[in-house]
Enzyme design. Structure first.
Site, PDB file in Angstrom:
ATOM      1  CB  SER A 200      14.807 -32.594  34.621  1.00  0.00           C
ATOM      2  OG  SER A 200      14.973 -33.985  34.644  1.00  0.00           O
ATOM      3  CB  THR A 238      31.895 -41.213  39.035  1.00  0.00           C
ATOM      4  OG1 THR A 238      32.892 -41.667  39.949  1.00  0.00           O
ATOM      5  CG2 THR A 238      32.412 -41.314  37.615  1.00  0.00           C
ATOM      6  CB  CYS A 326       6.027 -36.997  40.857  1.00  0.00           C
ATOM      7  SG  CYS A 326       7.336 -36.565  39.682  1.00  0.00           S
TER       8      CYS A 326
END
Length: 395
Positions: A200, A238, A326
Protein backbone atom coordinates in the site's frame (compact mmCIF):
# COMPACT_ATOMS: atom_id res chain seq x y z
CA UNK A 1 1.87 26.42 19.73
CA UNK A 2 2.94 23.00 21.01
CA UNK A 3 5.16 20.86 18.82
CA UNK A 4 3.74 17.88 16.95
CA UNK A 5 5.62 14.62 17.40
CA UNK A 6 4.16 12.13 14.97
CA UNK A 7 4.83 8.54 16.00
CA UNK A 8 2.08 6.66 14.18
CA UNK A 9 3.77 5.90 10.86
CA UNK A 10 2.44 2.34 10.88
CA UNK A 11 -1.04 3.87 10.53
CA UNK A 12 -0.04 6.23 7.73
CA UNK A 13 2.87 8.38 6.64
CA UNK A 14 3.29 11.92 5.41
CA UNK A 15 3.28 12.14 1.63
CA UNK A 16 6.65 13.41 0.45
CA UNK A 17 6.59 16.79 -1.33
CA UNK A 18 8.35 15.25 -4.34
CA UNK A 19 5.54 12.70 -4.57
CA UNK A 20 2.89 15.42 -4.54
CA UNK A 21 4.74 17.35 -7.24
CA UNK A 22 4.97 14.25 -9.42
CA UNK A 23 1.21 13.70 -9.08
CA UNK A 24 -0.02 17.23 -9.78
CA UNK A 25 0.24 17.27 -13.61
CA UNK A 26 -2.00 14.20 -13.80
CA UNK A 27 -4.87 16.09 -12.17
CA UNK A 28 -4.87 19.13 -14.44
CA UNK A 29 -2.56 18.74 -17.45
CA UNK A 30 -2.46 15.02 -18.29
CA UNK A 31 -5.99 14.12 -17.26
CA UNK A 32 -6.89 11.76 -20.10
CA UNK A 33 -8.29 8.28 -19.58
CA UNK A 34 -5.43 5.80 -20.05
CA UNK A 35 -7.74 3.43 -21.92
CA UNK A 36 -8.54 5.96 -24.62
CA UNK A 37 -6.90 5.53 -28.04
CA UNK A 38 -6.10 9.16 -28.83
CA UNK A 39 -2.68 10.74 -28.37
CA UNK A 40 -3.80 12.95 -25.47
CA UNK A 41 -3.92 9.87 -23.23
CA UNK A 42 -0.42 8.71 -24.12
CA UNK A 43 1.33 10.49 -21.19
CA UNK A 44 -1.01 8.72 -18.77
CA UNK A 45 -0.27 5.31 -20.30
CA UNK A 46 3.46 5.98 -20.16
CA UNK A 47 3.29 7.17 -16.55
CA UNK A 48 1.48 4.01 -15.47
CA UNK A 49 3.99 1.86 -17.33
CA UNK A 50 6.89 3.67 -15.67
CA UNK A 51 5.40 3.23 -12.18
CA UNK A 52 4.76 -0.44 -12.86
CA UNK A 53 8.37 -0.91 -13.96
CA UNK A 54 9.71 0.87 -10.86
CA UNK A 55 7.61 -1.29 -8.55
CA UNK A 56 8.42 -4.54 -10.34
CA UNK A 57 12.14 -3.79 -10.13
CA UNK A 58 11.85 -3.08 -6.39
CA UNK A 59 10.83 -6.68 -5.63
CA UNK A 60 12.58 -8.51 -8.47
CA UNK A 61 9.36 -9.11 -10.40
CA UNK A 62 8.27 -8.73 -14.03
CA UNK A 63 6.19 -5.70 -14.99
CA UNK A 64 3.27 -7.89 -16.08
CA UNK A 65 3.10 -9.32 -12.56
CA UNK A 66 2.16 -5.99 -10.93
CA UNK A 67 -1.53 -5.07 -10.63
CA UNK A 68 -2.65 -1.74 -9.22
CA UNK A 69 -5.34 -1.67 -6.52
CA UNK A 70 -6.71 0.85 -4.03
CA UNK A 71 -4.48 -0.49 -1.26
CA UNK A 72 -3.53 -3.37 1.00
CA UNK A 73 -7.06 -4.40 1.98
CA UNK A 74 -8.18 -4.87 -1.62
CA UNK A 75 -4.94 -6.66 -2.47
CA UNK A 76 -5.38 -9.08 0.46
CA UNK A 77 -9.01 -9.73 -0.43
CA UNK A 78 -8.12 -10.32 -4.07
CA UNK A 79 -5.27 -12.72 -3.35
CA UNK A 80 -7.22 -14.85 -0.87
CA UNK A 81 -10.72 -14.87 -2.35
CA UNK A 82 -9.59 -15.31 -5.94
CA UNK A 83 -7.24 -18.13 -4.98
CA UNK A 84 -10.04 -19.84 -3.08
CA UNK A 85 -12.32 -19.64 -6.10
CA UNK A 86 -9.73 -20.62 -8.70
CA UNK A 87 -8.34 -23.62 -6.81
CA UNK A 88 -11.51 -24.92 -5.10
CA UNK A 89 -11.47 -28.10 -7.17
CA UNK A 90 -8.01 -28.88 -5.78
CA UNK A 91 -8.95 -28.13 -2.17
CA UNK A 92 -10.70 -25.82 0.27
CA UNK A 93 -8.10 -25.50 3.02
CA UNK A 94 -6.19 -22.29 3.79
CA UNK A 95 -3.48 -21.66 6.38
CA UNK A 96 -2.86 -18.28 8.00
CA UNK A 97 -1.80 -17.02 11.43
CA UNK A 98 -3.63 -15.62 14.43
CA UNK A 99 -1.82 -12.27 14.20
CA UNK A 100 -2.71 -11.27 10.65
CA UNK A 101 -4.24 -7.92 9.76
CA UNK A 102 -8.03 -8.00 9.78
CA UNK A 103 -8.01 -7.64 6.00
CA UNK A 104 -6.73 -11.23 5.99
CA UNK A 105 -8.54 -12.57 9.06
CA UNK A 106 -11.97 -11.27 8.11
CA UNK A 107 -11.53 -12.48 4.54
CA UNK A 108 -10.71 -15.95 5.87
CA UNK A 109 -13.73 -15.83 8.18
CA UNK A 110 -15.89 -14.96 5.16
CA UNK A 111 -14.53 -17.96 3.27
CA UNK A 112 -15.25 -20.24 6.21
CA UNK A 113 -18.91 -19.31 5.81
CA UNK A 114 -18.61 -20.37 2.16
CA UNK A 115 -17.49 -23.87 3.12
CA UNK A 116 -13.71 -23.41 3.24
CA UNK A 117 -11.58 -24.57 6.17
CA UNK A 118 -8.96 -22.25 7.68
CA UNK A 119 -6.16 -23.15 10.07
CA UNK A 120 -5.02 -20.21 12.23
CA UNK A 121 -1.46 -20.87 13.36
CA UNK A 122 -0.22 -19.97 16.82
CA UNK A 123 2.84 -17.76 17.23
CA UNK A 124 5.50 -17.71 19.92
CA UNK A 125 5.87 -15.04 22.62
CA UNK A 126 7.56 -12.71 20.12
CA UNK A 127 4.91 -13.14 17.44
CA UNK A 128 6.90 -15.50 15.20
CA UNK A 129 5.02 -18.18 13.28
CA UNK A 130 6.04 -21.68 14.37
CA UNK A 131 7.37 -23.50 11.31
CA UNK A 132 6.78 -26.95 12.80
CA UNK A 133 3.11 -26.11 13.30
CA UNK A 134 2.93 -24.83 9.75
CA UNK A 135 4.29 -28.11 8.40
CA UNK A 136 1.86 -30.11 10.55
CA UNK A 137 -1.08 -28.01 9.36
CA UNK A 138 -0.49 -28.76 5.67
CA UNK A 139 -3.02 -31.17 4.16
CA UNK A 140 -3.51 -32.64 0.68
CA UNK A 141 -6.32 -30.12 0.13
CA UNK A 142 -4.32 -27.05 1.27
CA UNK A 143 -4.36 -24.47 -1.53
CA UNK A 144 -2.96 -21.31 0.10
CA UNK A 145 -0.66 -20.15 2.88
CA UNK A 146 -1.05 -16.45 3.77
CA UNK A 147 1.40 -15.09 6.34
CA UNK A 148 2.23 -11.41 6.79
CA UNK A 149 5.81 -10.27 6.16
CA UNK A 150 6.00 -8.15 9.31
CA UNK A 151 3.35 -7.53 11.94
CA UNK A 152 1.66 -4.14 11.84
CA UNK A 153 1.30 -3.90 15.62
CA UNK A 154 4.40 -5.40 17.22
CA UNK A 155 6.78 -5.12 14.26
CA UNK A 156 8.07 -8.71 14.33
CA UNK A 157 9.44 -9.89 10.97
CA UNK A 158 8.35 -13.41 10.02
CA UNK A 159 10.60 -16.16 8.55
CA UNK A 160 9.24 -15.51 5.07
CA UNK A 161 11.97 -17.35 3.15
CA UNK A 162 11.41 -20.54 5.15
CA UNK A 163 7.62 -20.27 4.85
CA UNK A 164 7.89 -19.73 1.12
CA UNK A 165 10.19 -22.73 0.79
CA UNK A 166 7.76 -24.95 2.69
CA UNK A 167 4.89 -23.79 0.48
CA UNK A 168 6.93 -24.35 -2.68
CA UNK A 169 7.95 -27.87 -1.62
CA UNK A 170 4.30 -28.82 -1.11
CA UNK A 171 2.97 -27.16 -4.27
CA UNK A 172 0.94 -24.61 -2.29
CA UNK A 173 0.54 -20.95 -3.22
CA UNK A 174 2.13 -18.47 -0.80
CA UNK A 175 0.72 -14.98 -0.26
CA UNK A 176 2.23 -12.39 2.06
CA UNK A 177 0.71 -9.16 3.30
CA UNK A 178 3.80 -6.93 3.03
CA UNK A 179 2.00 -3.64 3.68
CA UNK A 180 4.24 -2.77 6.66
CA UNK A 181 7.44 -4.29 5.28
CA UNK A 182 7.49 -3.21 1.64
CA UNK A 183 10.16 -0.56 0.92
CA UNK A 184 11.27 -0.82 4.56
CA UNK A 185 13.14 -4.12 4.25
CA UNK A 186 14.67 -5.78 1.15
CA UNK A 187 12.23 -8.08 -0.68
CA UNK A 188 12.92 -10.32 -3.66
CA UNK A 189 9.92 -12.45 -4.56
CA UNK A 190 11.98 -15.15 -6.29
CA UNK A 191 14.49 -15.57 -3.48
CA UNK A 192 11.69 -15.66 -0.89
CA UNK A 193 9.42 -17.97 -2.94
CA UNK A 194 6.51 -15.52 -2.82
CA UNK A 195 3.61 -16.11 -5.23
CA UNK A 196 1.50 -13.07 -4.26
CA UNK A 197 2.37 -9.92 -2.33
CA UNK A 198 0.19 -7.03 -1.11
CA UNK A 199 1.43 -3.47 -0.59
CA UNK A 200 0.00 0.00 0.00
CA UNK A 201 1.28 3.45 -0.97
CA UNK A 202 0.48 5.41 2.18
CA UNK A 203 2.80 3.31 4.35
CA UNK A 204 5.89 4.53 2.46
CA UNK A 205 5.32 8.28 2.11
CA UNK A 206 3.04 7.84 -0.88
CA UNK A 207 -0.63 8.76 -1.36
CA UNK A 208 -3.59 7.01 0.22
CA UNK A 209 -5.99 5.02 -1.92
CA UNK A 210 -3.45 3.21 -4.08
CA UNK A 211 -1.49 -0.01 -3.74
CA UNK A 212 -0.65 -3.12 -5.72
CA UNK A 213 -0.85 -6.87 -5.77
CA UNK A 214 2.04 -8.88 -7.16
CA UNK A 215 0.81 -12.09 -8.81
CA UNK A 216 3.49 -14.48 -10.04
CA UNK A 217 3.16 -15.48 -13.68
CA UNK A 218 1.39 -18.82 -13.89
CA UNK A 219 -0.79 -18.30 -10.80
CA UNK A 220 -4.29 -18.93 -12.13
CA UNK A 221 -6.36 -16.56 -10.03
CA UNK A 222 -9.20 -14.60 -11.54
CA UNK A 223 -10.44 -11.04 -11.51
CA UNK A 224 -11.58 -9.49 -8.26
CA UNK A 225 -13.01 -6.26 -9.69
CA UNK A 226 -15.20 -6.98 -12.73
CA UNK A 227 -15.70 -4.31 -15.34
CA UNK A 228 -13.46 -3.09 -18.12
CA UNK A 229 -10.28 -4.57 -19.54
CA UNK A 230 -7.88 -2.58 -17.37
CA UNK A 231 -4.90 -4.25 -15.68
CA UNK A 232 -4.75 -6.92 -18.37
CA UNK A 233 -8.44 -7.79 -17.82
CA UNK A 234 -7.82 -8.77 -14.19
CA UNK A 235 -8.91 -5.60 -12.39
CA UNK A 236 -11.63 -3.47 -13.98
CA UNK A 237 -11.96 0.26 -13.36
CA UNK A 238 -10.31 3.39 -14.69
CA UNK A 239 -6.79 3.60 -13.29
CA UNK A 240 -6.03 6.14 -10.58
CA UNK A 241 -3.31 7.79 -12.63
CA UNK A 242 -2.22 10.46 -10.10
CA UNK A 243 -2.17 7.86 -7.33
CA UNK A 244 -0.20 5.35 -9.39
CA UNK A 245 2.31 8.05 -10.36
CA UNK A 246 2.63 9.04 -6.70
CA UNK A 247 3.10 5.43 -5.66
CA UNK A 248 5.82 4.96 -8.26
CA UNK A 249 7.66 8.08 -7.11
CA UNK A 250 7.33 7.10 -3.44
CA UNK A 251 8.75 3.64 -4.20
CA UNK A 252 11.64 5.13 -6.17
CA UNK A 253 12.56 7.40 -3.27
CA UNK A 254 11.99 4.80 -0.56
CA UNK A 255 14.19 2.24 -2.28
CA UNK A 256 16.96 4.81 -2.82
CA UNK A 257 17.30 5.66 0.87
CA UNK A 258 16.02 2.45 2.50
CA UNK A 259 19.30 1.39 4.13
CA UNK A 260 20.13 4.85 5.45
CA UNK A 261 16.59 5.39 6.69
CA UNK A 262 16.45 2.00 8.41
CA UNK A 263 19.77 2.61 10.17
CA UNK A 264 18.60 5.95 11.56
CA UNK A 265 15.23 4.60 12.62
CA UNK A 266 16.81 1.57 14.29
CA UNK A 267 19.13 3.77 16.33
CA UNK A 268 16.23 5.95 17.49
CA UNK A 269 13.98 2.95 18.08
CA UNK A 270 16.53 1.23 20.29
CA UNK A 271 17.22 4.43 22.21
CA UNK A 272 13.49 4.82 22.87
CA UNK A 273 13.05 1.17 23.87
CA UNK A 274 16.06 1.18 26.19
CA UNK A 275 14.94 4.33 28.01
CA UNK A 276 11.33 3.20 28.45
CA UNK A 277 12.26 -0.26 29.74
CA UNK A 278 14.86 1.17 32.09
CA UNK A 279 12.83 4.06 33.46
CA UNK A 280 9.18 2.94 33.49
CA UNK A 281 8.40 0.22 36.06
CA UNK A 282 6.25 -2.76 35.02
CA UNK A 283 6.73 -2.10 31.31
CA UNK A 284 7.51 -4.70 28.65
CA UNK A 285 8.40 -4.65 24.98
CA UNK A 286 6.02 -6.52 22.70
CA UNK A 287 7.51 -8.35 19.74
CA UNK A 288 11.05 -9.51 19.03
CA UNK A 289 13.78 -7.29 20.46
CA UNK A 290 15.90 -7.15 17.30
CA UNK A 291 14.07 -9.03 14.51
CA UNK A 292 11.54 -6.26 14.07
CA UNK A 293 10.79 -3.38 11.76
CA UNK A 294 13.30 -0.58 12.17
CA UNK A 295 10.70 1.99 13.22
CA UNK A 296 8.44 -0.06 15.51
CA UNK A 297 8.33 0.09 19.31
CA UNK A 298 5.34 -1.51 21.04
CA UNK A 299 5.04 -1.47 24.82
CA UNK A 300 2.64 -2.85 27.39
CA UNK A 301 2.29 -0.99 30.69
CA UNK A 302 0.64 -2.77 33.58
CA UNK A 303 -2.20 -1.16 35.55
CA UNK A 304 -3.24 1.40 32.92
CA UNK A 305 -5.61 1.72 29.97
CA UNK A 306 -3.94 2.40 26.64
CA UNK A 307 -6.75 4.65 25.40
CA UNK A 308 -6.33 6.98 28.37
CA UNK A 309 -2.61 7.18 27.70
CA UNK A 310 -3.21 8.05 24.03
CA UNK A 311 -5.50 10.92 24.97
CA UNK A 312 -2.98 12.31 27.42
CA UNK A 313 -0.13 11.94 24.94
CA UNK A 314 -2.23 13.74 22.36
CA UNK A 315 -2.63 16.64 24.78
CA UNK A 316 1.18 16.87 24.74
CA UNK A 317 1.29 16.86 20.92
CA UNK A 318 2.36 13.21 20.62
CA UNK A 319 0.59 10.94 18.13
CA UNK A 320 0.72 7.22 18.86
CA UNK A 321 -1.70 4.30 18.87
CA UNK A 322 -2.67 1.29 20.92
CA UNK A 323 -2.64 -1.06 17.93
CA UNK A 324 -3.89 -1.17 14.36
CA UNK A 325 -5.48 2.05 13.12
CA UNK A 326 -8.17 -0.08 11.46
CA UNK A 327 -9.47 -1.20 14.88
CA UNK A 328 -9.09 2.06 16.80
CA UNK A 329 -12.82 2.16 17.57
CA UNK A 330 -12.81 -1.27 19.22
CA UNK A 331 -12.88 -1.74 22.99
CA UNK A 332 -11.43 -5.25 22.70
CA UNK A 333 -7.74 -5.79 23.42
CA UNK A 334 -5.44 -6.41 20.46
CA UNK A 335 -5.79 -9.91 19.00
CA UNK A 336 -2.05 -9.77 18.31
CA UNK A 337 -1.14 -9.16 21.95
CA UNK A 338 -3.50 -11.91 23.11
CA UNK A 339 -1.94 -14.28 20.58
CA UNK A 340 1.57 -13.71 22.00
CA UNK A 341 0.29 -14.61 25.45
CA UNK A 342 -0.51 -11.33 27.16
CA UNK A 343 -3.49 -11.43 29.55
CA UNK A 344 -6.37 -9.07 28.79
CA UNK A 345 -5.55 -6.61 31.55
CA UNK A 346 -1.99 -6.08 30.28
CA UNK A 347 -2.95 -6.11 26.60
CA UNK A 348 -5.30 -3.20 27.32
CA UNK A 349 -2.30 -1.12 28.39
CA UNK A 350 -0.45 -1.19 25.08
CA UNK A 351 1.21 1.68 23.23
CA UNK A 352 2.56 1.48 19.67
CA UNK A 353 5.04 4.15 18.61
CA UNK A 354 6.24 3.99 15.00
CA UNK A 355 8.95 6.40 13.93
CA UNK A 356 10.12 8.02 10.73
CA UNK A 357 13.47 9.39 9.59
CA UNK A 358 12.22 12.86 10.53
CA UNK A 359 12.08 12.09 14.24
CA UNK A 360 14.97 13.11 16.50
CA UNK A 361 16.67 11.97 19.69
CA UNK A 362 15.43 15.13 21.41
CA UNK A 363 11.87 14.16 20.53
CA UNK A 364 12.44 10.69 21.98
CA UNK A 365 13.66 12.25 25.23
CA UNK A 366 10.54 14.42 25.38
CA UNK A 367 8.30 11.42 24.67
CA UNK A 368 9.92 9.26 27.35
CA UNK A 369 9.53 11.97 29.99
CA UNK A 370 5.86 12.37 29.10
CA UNK A 371 5.28 8.61 29.15
CA UNK A 372 6.84 8.36 32.59
CA UNK A 373 4.63 11.13 33.96
CA UNK A 374 1.45 9.87 32.29
CA UNK A 375 1.95 6.26 33.36
CA UNK A 376 2.53 7.33 36.95
CA UNK A 377 -0.51 9.61 36.90
CA UNK A 378 -2.77 6.86 35.54
CA UNK A 379 -1.42 4.31 38.01
CA UNK A 380 -2.06 6.67 40.88
CA UNK A 381 -5.73 6.54 39.90
CA UNK A 382 -5.78 2.76 39.59
CA UNK A 383 -7.11 0.68 42.49
CA UNK A 384 -5.41 -2.36 40.95
CA UNK A 385 -2.03 -0.66 41.10
CA UNK A 386 -2.66 0.52 44.66
CA UNK A 387 -3.55 -3.00 45.71
CA UNK A 388 -0.50 -4.42 43.89
CA UNK A 389 1.87 -1.98 45.60
CA UNK A 390 0.35 -2.70 48.99
CA UNK A 391 0.99 -6.41 48.51
CA UNK A 392 4.33 -6.32 46.72
CA UNK A 393 5.97 -2.99 47.44
CA UNK A 394 7.31 -0.54 44.85
CA UNK A 395 9.71 -1.74 42.15
Amino acid sequence: MKQLIYLDNAATTKTRPEVVQAMLPYFTEHYGNPSSVYEFSTPCKKAIAQARETIAKSIGAKTNEIYFTVGGTESDNWAIKATAEAYKDKGRHIITSKIEHHAVLHTCEYLEKQGYEVTYLDVDEFGVVKLDELKKAIRPDTILISIMFANNEIGTIEPIREIGQIAREHGILFHTDAVQAYAHVPINVDELHIDMLSASGHKLNGPKGVGFLYIRSGVKIRSFMHGGAQERKRRGGTENVPGIVGLGKAVEMAMADMDERAAKETELRDYLIDRVLAEVPYARLNGHRTNRLSNNANFAFQFIEGESMLIMLDMEGICGSSGSACTSGSLDPSHVLLAIGLPHEIAHGSLRLTLSEENTKEQMDFVVEKIKAIVQRLRNMSPLYEDFIRKNGRK
